[in-house]
Design a protein around this motif. Sequence first.
Motif, PDB file in Angstrom:
ATOM      1  N   ALA A  65       0.812  -1.218   0.000  1.00  0.00           N
ATOM      2  CA  ALA A  65       0.000   0.000   0.000  1.00  0.00           C
ATOM      3  C   ALA A  65       0.850   1.274   0.000  1.00  0.00           C
ATOM      4  N   GLY A  66       2.150   1.140   0.247  1.00  0.00           N
ATOM      5  CA  GLY A  66       2.998   2.329   0.188  1.00  0.00           C
ATOM      6  C   GLY A  66       3.676   2.704   1.487  1.00  0.00           C
ATOM      7  N   PHE A  67       3.415   1.947   2.557  1.00  0.00           N
ATOM      8  CA  PHE A  67       4.123   2.220   3.814  1.00  0.00           C
ATOM      9  C   PHE A  67       5.616   1.941   3.645  1.00  0.00           C
ATOM     10  N   ASP A  68       6.429   2.708   4.372  1.00  0.00           N
ATOM     11  CA  ASP A  68       7.882   2.521   4.305  1.00  0.00           C
ATOM     12  C   ASP A  68       8.334   1.315   5.117  1.00  0.00           C
ATOM     13  N   GLY A  69       7.472   0.829   5.983  1.00  0.00           N
ATOM     14  CA  GLY A  69       7.798  -0.334   6.790  1.00  0.00           C
ATOM     15  C   GLY A  69       6.669  -0.604   7.751  1.00  0.00           C
ATOM     16  N   TYR A  70       6.862  -1.592   8.613  1.00  0.00           N
ATOM     17  CA  TYR A  70       5.813  -1.880   9.589  1.00  0.00           C
ATOM     18  C   TYR A  70       6.436  -2.372  10.883  1.00  0.00           C
ATOM     19  N   ILE A  71       5.677  -2.164  11.946  1.00  0.00           N
ATOM     20  CA  ILE A  71       6.043  -2.673  13.265  1.00  0.00           C
ATOM     21  C   ILE A  71       4.860  -3.506  13.734  1.00  0.00           C
ATOM     22  N   ALA A  72       5.146  -4.734  14.165  1.00  0.00           N
ATOM     23  CA  ALA A  72       4.063  -5.632  14.565  1.00  0.00           C
ATOM     24  C   ALA A  72       3.621  -5.374  16.004  1.00  0.00           C
ATOM     25  N   LYS A  73       2.308  -5.440  16.213  1.00  0.00           N
ATOM     26  CA  LYS A  73       1.760  -5.459  17.556  1.00  0.00           C
ATOM     27  C   LYS A  73       1.783  -6.909  18.032  1.00  0.00           C
TER      28      LYS A  73
END
Length: 132
Positions: A98-106
């Motif tokens: 979707a275009g996010f630069d990265g993610y952090i998991a909950k």
Amino acid sequence: MTIARILIIEDNQFNHELIEYLLTEAGYLTLSAWDGLEGLNTARASPPDLILCDLQMPVMNGYEVVQKIKAEAPIDRIPIVAVTASSMTGDSDKAISAGFDGYIAKPIEPRTFIQLIEAFLPPSLRLEANPD
Ligand code: MN
């Protein structure tokens, strides 16, 4: 030195307050938004150095937020990181597409959270890497 300003877009009170606490404790300045539209408007009005964005939110979800931010200068240059419910849901892959630069998991892991978010800040703005 300049202190990074980090925008938290998260509708869940527990997660929002935990993220805010960890960032503040590390010495960062925070901006708060409780739904996607408020987050988008805050980013426009007062562009932060980094955006942490939940995916499932009322009014405007995280996918719409990243789509709008990445299509609009000058805020398109702000790194935006998804805070995703779980790698099990497939949200992490969807977030990158979707275009996010990265993610952090909950769930948010307090001991590693700052290190994770600092990977998305320019080195000069990393407080743990630059304790002075
Ligand atoms: Mn949510």
